[in-house]
Design a protein around this motif. Structure first.
Motif, PDB file in Angstrom:
ATOM      1  N   VAL A   1       0.326   7.700  -9.891  1.00 38.76           N
ATOM      2  CA  VAL A   1       1.333   7.419  -8.871  1.00 38.76           C
ATOM      3  C   VAL A   1       0.997   8.239  -7.627  1.00 38.76           C
ATOM      4  CG1 VAL A   1       3.769   7.502  -8.250  1.00 38.76           C
ATOM      5  CG2 VAL A   1       3.099   6.963 -10.598  1.00 38.76           C
ATOM      6  N   LEU A   2       0.615   7.559  -6.558  1.00 40.73           N
ATOM      7  CA  LEU A   2       0.261   8.232  -5.318  1.00 40.73           C
ATOM      8  C   LEU A   2       1.526   8.599  -4.537  1.00 40.73           C
ATOM      9  CD1 LEU A   2      -2.709   6.016  -4.063  1.00 40.73           C
ATOM     10  CD2 LEU A   2      -2.824   8.158  -5.344  1.00 40.73           C
ATOM     11  N   PRO A   3       1.502   9.736  -3.826  1.00 37.65           N
ATOM     12  CA  PRO A   3       2.667  10.154  -3.045  1.00 37.65           C
ATOM     13  C   PRO A   3       2.782   9.392  -1.723  1.00 37.65           C
ATOM     14  CG  PRO A   3       0.929  11.755  -2.775  1.00 37.65           C
ATOM     15  CD  PRO A   3       0.425  10.751  -3.786  1.00 37.65           C
ATOM     16  N   CYS A   4       2.988   8.090  -1.813  1.00 38.79           N
ATOM     17  CA  CYS A   4       3.187   7.268  -0.624  1.00 38.79           C
ATOM     18  C   CYS A   4       4.090   6.111  -0.993  1.00 38.79           C
ATOM     19  CB  CYS A   4       1.852   6.773  -0.047  1.00 38.79           C
ATOM     20  SG  CYS A   4       0.914   5.700  -1.162  1.00 38.79           S
ATOM     21  N   ARG A   5       4.859   5.635  -0.030  1.00 34.57           N
ATOM     22  CA  ARG A   5       5.779   4.531  -0.281  1.00 34.57           C
ATOM     23  C   ARG A   5       5.583   3.430   0.761  1.00 34.57           C
ATOM     24  NH1 ARG A   5       9.597   8.386   1.955  1.00 34.57           N
ATOM     25  NH2 ARG A   5      10.302   8.967  -0.128  1.00 34.57           N
ATOM     26  N   GLN A   6       5.894   2.199   0.364  1.00 36.17           N
ATOM     27  CA  GLN A   6       5.829   1.076   1.292  1.00 36.17           C
ATOM     28  C   GLN A   6       7.021   1.151   2.239  1.00 36.17           C
ATOM     29  OE1 GLN A   6       5.150  -2.862  -0.449  1.00 36.17           O
ATOM     30  NE2 GLN A   6       6.640  -3.693   0.987  1.00 36.17           N
ATOM     31  N   VAL A   7       6.750   1.136   3.550  1.00 34.10           N
ATOM     32  CA  VAL A   7       7.831   1.256   4.530  1.00 34.10           C
ATOM     33  C   VAL A   7       7.967   0.017   5.412  1.00 34.10           C
ATOM     34  CG1 VAL A   7       7.735   3.768   4.613  1.00 34.10           C
ATOM     35  CG2 VAL A   7       6.285   2.444   6.162  1.00 34.10           C
ATOM     36  N   GLN A   8       6.933  -0.813   5.448  1.00 37.50           N
ATOM     37  CA  GLN A   8       7.017  -2.022   6.268  1.00 37.50           C
ATOM     38  C   GLN A   8       6.066  -3.067   5.701  1.00 37.50           C
ATOM     39  OE1 GLN A   8       6.684  -1.189  10.433  1.00 37.50           O
ATOM     40  NE2 GLN A   8       7.084  -3.277  11.082  1.00 37.50           N
ATOM     41  N   TYR A   9       6.484  -4.323   5.838  1.00 34.61           N
ATOM     42  CA  TYR A   9       5.707  -5.402   5.253  1.00 34.61           C
ATOM     43  C   TYR A   9       5.750  -6.617   6.167  1.00 34.61           C
ATOM     44  CZ  TYR A   9       4.320  -9.086   1.979  1.00 34.61           C
ATOM     45  OH  TYR A   9       3.685 -10.140   1.384  1.00 34.61           O
TER      46      TYR A   9
ATOM     47  N   THR B   1      -6.903  -4.951  -2.954  1.00 35.63           N
ATOM     48  CA  THR B   1      -7.613  -3.688  -2.858  1.00 35.63           C
ATOM     49  C   THR B   1      -6.754  -2.515  -3.307  1.00 35.63           C
ATOM     50  OG1 THR B   1      -8.879  -2.245  -1.385  1.00 35.63           O
ATOM     51  CG2 THR B   1      -6.911  -3.286  -0.468  1.00 35.63           C
ATOM     52  N   LEU B   2      -7.411  -1.475  -3.778  1.00 36.04           N
ATOM     53  CA  LEU B   2      -6.774  -0.196  -4.028  1.00 36.04           C
ATOM     54  C   LEU B   2      -6.594   0.532  -2.697  1.00 36.04           C
ATOM     55  CD1 LEU B   2      -8.913   0.813  -7.124  1.00 36.04           C
ATOM     56  CD2 LEU B   2      -6.482   0.239  -7.181  1.00 36.04           C
ATOM     57  N   LEU B   3      -5.713   1.503  -2.681  1.00 40.42           N
ATOM     58  CA  LEU B   3      -5.488   2.265  -1.457  1.00 40.42           C
ATOM     59  C   LEU B   3      -6.541   3.346  -1.247  1.00 40.42           C
ATOM     60  CD1 LEU B   3      -1.607   2.675  -1.590  1.00 40.42           C
ATOM     61  CD2 LEU B   3      -2.901   1.431   0.144  1.00 40.42           C
ATOM     62  N   ILE B   4      -7.123   3.851  -2.323  1.00 34.83           N
ATOM     63  CA  ILE B   4      -8.060   4.974  -2.249  1.00 34.83           C
ATOM     64  C   ILE B   4      -9.263   4.696  -3.145  1.00 34.83           C
ATOM     65  CG2 ILE B   4      -6.253   6.665  -1.726  1.00 34.83           C
ATOM     66  CD1 ILE B   4      -6.387   7.467  -4.712  1.00 34.83           C
ATOM     67  N   PRO B   5     -10.350   5.434  -2.957  1.00 28.43           N
ATOM     68  CA  PRO B   5     -11.473   5.331  -3.889  1.00 28.43           C
ATOM     69  C   PRO B   5     -11.070   5.865  -5.265  1.00 28.43           C
ATOM     70  CG  PRO B   5     -12.131   6.394  -1.832  1.00 28.43           C
ATOM     71  CD  PRO B   5     -10.649   6.320  -1.816  1.00 28.43           C
ATOM     72  N   THR B   6     -11.634   5.302  -6.304  1.00 27.38           N
ATOM     73  CA  THR B   6     -11.371   5.773  -7.658  1.00 27.38           C
ATOM     74  C   THR B   6     -12.324   6.924  -8.005  1.00 27.38           C
ATOM     75  OG1 THR B   6     -12.961   4.289  -8.707  1.00 27.38           O
ATOM     76  CG2 THR B   6     -10.742   3.431  -8.300  1.00 27.38           C
TER      77      THR B   6
ATOM     78  N   ASP C   1       9.461   7.031  -6.262  1.00 29.55           N
ATOM     79  CA  ASP C   1       9.288   5.952  -5.287  1.00 29.55           C
ATOM     80  C   ASP C   1       7.879   5.933  -4.719  1.00 29.55           C
ATOM     81  OD1 ASP C   1       9.695   8.356  -4.042  1.00 29.55           O
ATOM     82  OD2 ASP C   1      10.888   7.569  -2.396  1.00 29.55           O
ATOM     83  N   GLY C   2       6.926   6.550  -5.460  1.00 28.87           N
ATOM     84  CA  GLY C   2       5.530   6.506  -5.058  1.00 28.87           C
ATOM     85  C   GLY C   2       4.906   5.157  -5.384  1.00 28.87           C
ATOM     86  N   THR C   3       3.603   5.063  -5.195  1.00 25.11           N
ATOM     87  CA  THR C   3       2.875   3.804  -5.385  1.00 25.11           C
ATOM     88  C   THR C   3       1.930   3.927  -6.570  1.00 25.11           C
ATOM     89  OG1 THR C   3       2.970   3.331  -3.005  1.00 25.11           O
ATOM     90  CG2 THR C   3       1.336   2.130  -4.307  1.00 25.11           C
ATOM     91  N   LEU C   4       2.122   3.085  -7.568  1.00 28.79           N
ATOM     92  CA  LEU C   4       1.302   3.110  -8.772  1.00 28.79           C
ATOM     93  C   LEU C   4      -0.044   2.439  -8.508  1.00 28.79           C
ATOM     94  CD1 LEU C   4       1.028   3.661 -11.840  1.00 28.79           C
ATOM     95  CD2 LEU C   4       2.014   1.378 -12.210  1.00 28.79           C
ATOM     96  N   GLN C   5      -1.107   3.103  -8.922  1.00 28.81           N
ATOM     97  CA  GLN C   5      -2.454   2.555  -8.807  1.00 28.81           C
ATOM     98  C   GLN C   5      -3.173   2.747 -10.137  1.00 28.81           C
ATOM     99  OE1 GLN C   5      -4.148   1.956  -4.901  1.00 28.81           O
ATOM    100  NE2 GLN C   5      -2.353   0.863  -5.664  1.00 28.81           N
ATOM    101  N   MET C   6      -3.922   1.738 -10.566  1.00 31.61           N
ATOM    102  CA  MET C   6      -4.752   1.842 -11.762  1.00 31.61           C
ATOM    103  C   MET C   6      -6.166   2.197 -11.321  1.00 31.61           C
ATOM    104  SD  MET C   6      -2.756   1.402 -14.296  1.00 31.61           S
ATOM    105  CE  MET C   6      -3.990   1.314 -15.584  1.00 31.61           C
TER     106      MET C   6
END
Length: 251
Positions: free
Chosen positions: A218-226, A27-32, A180-185
């Motif tokens: 590139v969204l202004p969010c980073r992965q911090v835990q997995y 899934t994407l993080l946000i609506p397109t 260090d943001g998150t790339l989304q297409m």
């Protein structure tokens, strides 16, 4: 002029990335922008009729879209049992003598939880066009993304002259972003997309790459835990960045 609205999740969000398969969805993080514009068009058809929605479509197609991320977002990973048509036609799988066209399978599914309300902002090339209609349509949206990704408008949409640094514009090429943001297409409407191509009853297909375009954001969010079943993302604020910190900013 921007028209700004805040929405609260009432169900988990999910929207499959265009390059993923139906059995291995990510899934994407946000609506397109495309998903949002189609939600607005759907609201226009339901409330104003197809004829009026056809007239509004060129303005909806060319809208500028921005998003304000929640503080945290969690992707929840799961496996679900799905039913889909059998590849080789109907067959009797249980020995009951009943030929069935559908079979069951296991598929990967991802859903996103937002820690707080998120913001959507729309702008038109002509600041006077669709001012009243946009406010009405934003109030009529009840889900964005896959069906069941329900949202609730929290207050009457407001007008703003400009957006602050908390917002990310999704419909124009980025000139500055967090390294260090998150790339989304994210997909969007092409400049020449016609109403007939998004009308499911017309039979006219749209061409991916021309009528439905992809844009790297590139969204202004980073992965911090997995973990095995989740991924946690944290919103990056511009106030966290020191002036001239080239390791974080990319222009």
């Amino acid at each position: 002029m921007w028209y700004v609205a805040a929405y609260q999740q009432t169900a988990l969000f999910s929207l499959r990335q265009s390059l993923s398969t139906s059995s291995g969805e990510t899934t994407l993080l946000i609506p397109t922008p495309f998903a949002l514009k189609m939600a607005l068009l759907d609201a226009a058809i339901r409330t104003q009729g197809k004829e009026q929605a056809t007239l509004l479509f060129p303005i909806l197609r060319d809208l500028q879209v921005a998003v304000r991320l929640p503080e945290q977002m969690v992707i929840i990973k799961s496996f679900l049992k799905i039913v889909r048509p059998k590849k080789h036609g109907s067959s009797d799988d249980t020995g009951s003598g009943l030929q069935t066209p559908l079979g069951s399978s296991i598929a990967n599914r991802e859903f996103v939880f937002y820690s707080e309300p998120f913001g959507l902002a729309l702008s038109t090339q002509d600041s006077n066009s669709l001012s009243y209609e946009l406010v009405q349509l934003l109030a009529q949206i009840n889900y964005i993304g896959k069906r069941g990704s329900f949202i609730q408008l929290l207050s009457v949409p407001q007008q703003q002259e400009r957006l602050d640094e908390q917002w990310t514009v999704l419909t124009t090429p980025q000139t500055r972003f967090f390294m260090d943001g998150t790339l989304q297409m994210l997909d969007d409407c092409g400049a020449k997309l016609r109403f007939e191509q998004v009308d499911v009853t017309s039979g006219i297909r749209l061409v991916v790459g021309k009528d439905r375009i992809q844009r790297a954001i590139v969204l202004p969010c980073r992965q911090v835990q997995y973990g095995r079943g989740f991924t946690l993302f944290q919103h990056i604020h511009a106030s966290e960045i020191r002036e001239g910190d080239s390791a974080t900013w990319q222009s």
